[in-house]
Design a protein around this motif. Structure first.
Motif, short mmCIF file in Angstrom:
data_model
loop_
_atom_site.label_atom_id
_atom_site.label_comp_id
_atom_site.label_asym_id
_atom_site.label_seq_id
_atom_site.Cartn_x
_atom_site.Cartn_y
_atom_site.Cartn_z
N SER A 1 8.72 0.85 2.24
CA SER A 1 7.97 -0.31 1.78
C SER A 1 8.77 -1.60 1.97
O SER A 1 8.28 -2.59 2.53
N LEU B 1 -5.67 0.67 -0.51
CA LEU B 1 -4.37 1.23 -0.13
C LEU B 1 -4.43 2.01 1.18
O LEU B 1 -3.53 2.81 1.47
N HIS B 2 -5.47 1.80 1.99
CA HIS B 2 -5.59 2.49 3.28
C HIS B 2 -4.90 1.63 4.35
O HIS B 2 -5.23 0.46 4.51
N TRP C 1 5.50 0.24 -8.17
CA TRP C 1 4.84 -1.06 -8.21
C TRP C 1 5.76 -2.15 -7.66
O TRP C 1 6.45 -2.85 -8.40
N SER D 1 0.82 -1.21 0.00
CA SER D 1 0.00 0.00 0.00
C SER D 1 0.86 1.26 0.00
O SER D 1 0.55 2.24 -0.69
N ARG E 1 1.96 10.82 -1.41
CA ARG E 1 0.66 10.84 -2.08
C ARG E 1 0.67 11.77 -3.29
O ARG E 1 0.06 11.47 -4.32
N ALA F 1 -3.64 -5.18 0.02
CA ALA F 1 -3.56 -3.73 -0.17
C ALA F 1 -4.66 -3.23 -1.10
O ALA F 1 -5.27 -2.18 -0.84
N MET F 2 -4.93 -3.96 -2.17
CA MET F 2 -5.97 -3.52 -3.10
C MET F 2 -7.36 -3.62 -2.48
O MET F 2 -8.21 -2.76 -2.70
N VAL G 1 -6.00 -2.21 5.74
CA VAL G 1 -5.19 -3.41 5.57
C VAL G 1 -5.45 -4.40 6.71
O VAL G 1 -5.41 -5.62 6.51
N PHE H 1 2.51 1.50 -3.58
CA PHE H 1 1.54 1.79 -4.63
C PHE H 1 1.02 3.22 -4.54
O PHE H 1 0.60 3.78 -5.55
N ARG H 2 1.02 3.81 -3.35
CA ARG H 2 0.60 5.20 -3.21
C ARG H 2 1.47 6.13 -4.04
O ARG H 2 1.01 7.15 -4.54
N LYS I 1 2.95 5.19 -6.77
CA LYS I 1 3.05 4.56 -8.09
C LYS I 1 4.37 3.81 -8.26
O LYS I 1 4.92 3.73 -9.36
#
Length: 349
Positions: free
Chosen positions: A251, A291-292, A84, A76, A224, A286-287, A296, A79-80, A82
């Motif tokens: 991460s 992504l919060h 990956w 999460s 963000r 996460a999805m 999670v 991915f916030r 971008k």
């Protein structure tokens, strides 16, 4: 039929994304159970009972949720921005390897210092493992999906070499595993005579910390902002590349927490099957949580219930427990489709 962008998405519409994904996954599993010749109602009852029907079942479900929380948070955060990160599986093993190296006698500290030290060392290992692909992305434009994914296999082969070679425990009766960590490195059990350990408290605290970081700090705002629009972020003075590298360290470090937690809380020694794919399941977690970080916690519990409950259901009804894997995959696909519908509406012509 055509897709038309929505001017705005309501909070209710966004909240329906994980709910609808869970419902679609359960519906698809019901069809598979019916195809296997069993009753979906009986299977659902057995699944829930196997996951939360007793003190032992609840402890097993919570224990399974611990690494999912860590890897879900790792995905999460990345991915916030971008970024990956598909390499949480390798970062998990990197954290476990460093914890094994330091926790089998190299460092001798009291338990109150040993456990935090191993978590910090594991986080550093996981963060540094993700740092390489991130630098390749920021400096040379190399796709991090490919590099992080391939690193998983490199790390697993390295662990395989360790447990069959220099780290193989001579007291393990020939089994490929490393020597156990010292007693001061073992996480205690939250509930006696169960496998639920204090890694759960660390995981929940990490989720709260990540939420505070992302919501109330300048670092979180920059992460963000870079995820929403890197060009605009660069225009207003946010260091885009530095923010992405910082995100990678956070991460990968959280994914390294998962490895230390499983090693010191559940197994006690390094093996090649330390993770049955927690790094990949973390992406689904996460999805599902949109992504919060606090979401999670709930989504990891949902995946853990499916996994633990499916084992009990398969033994009782004599059907495959791989239905849980199907449910996890369908959940991800359903989330992606539902997220698309929050941004676009379908118009029929």
């Amino acid at each position: 039929m055509r897709l038309e962008p929505r001017e705005n998405s309501t909070l209710l519409l966004k909240a329906m994304v994980p709910v609808s994904a869970a419902c679609i996954a359960l519906f698809c599993c019901s069809l598979l159970i019916l195809w296997a010749g069993a009753s979906p109602v009986d299977a659902t009852i057995l699944l829930v009972k196997g996951a939360v029907g007793s003190r032992f079942a609840i402890s097993e479900t919570l224990a399974r949720a611990i690494p999912l929380i860590f890897t879900g948070l790792a995905a999460s955060v990345a991915f916030r921005a971008k970024l990956w990160n598909i390499g949480a599986e390798g970062q998990l093993y990197a954290g476990a390897c460093v914890a094994t190296w330091l926790g089998t006698g190299m460092i001798d500290l009291p338990a109150g210092l040993m456990i935090p030290f191993l978590f910090l060392a594991g986080a550093l290992a996981g963060g540094l493992l993700l740092l390489g692909p991130t630098i390749l992305k920021t400096k040379f434009g190399v796709d991090e999906v490919v590099t992080t994914l391939l690193l998983n296999f490199i790390v697993l082969l390295f662990v395989n070499w360790l447990v069959f070679g220099p780290w193989k425990d001579p007291m393990a009766m020939g089994w490929p595993q490393a020597a156990p960590v010292v007693d001061s490195a073992i996480l205690g059990h939250m509930i006696p005579k169960t496998r639920l350990h204090w890694g759960l408290a660390i995981a929940v605290a990490t989720a709260v910390f990540v939420w505070l970081l992302m919501r109330f700090t300048t670092w979180g705002y920059e992460i963000r902002a870079v995820g929403y629009n890197p060009k605009a972020s660069n225009f207003v003075g946010i260091p885009v590349n530095s923010t992405i590298i910082r995100t990678a360290l956070i991460s990968g470090g959280i994914a390294g927490f998962a490895g230390v937690s499983e090693l010191c809380g559940l197994r006690g020694y390094l093996t090649l099957d330390l993770s049955p794919g927690f790094g990949y399941s973390g992406i689904v977690v996460a999805m599902l949580a949109a992504l919060h970080p606090l979401g999670v916690l709930l989504s990891s519990l949902f995946i853990a219930v499916l996994s633990i409950g499916a084992d009990s259901m398969s033994r009782s009804l004599n059907i495959s427990n791989y239905i849980a894997d199907v449910a996890t995959a369908v959940s991800l696909l359903a989330v992606l489709f539902s997220m698309m519908l929050t941004r676009y509406r379908i118009r029929w012509r």
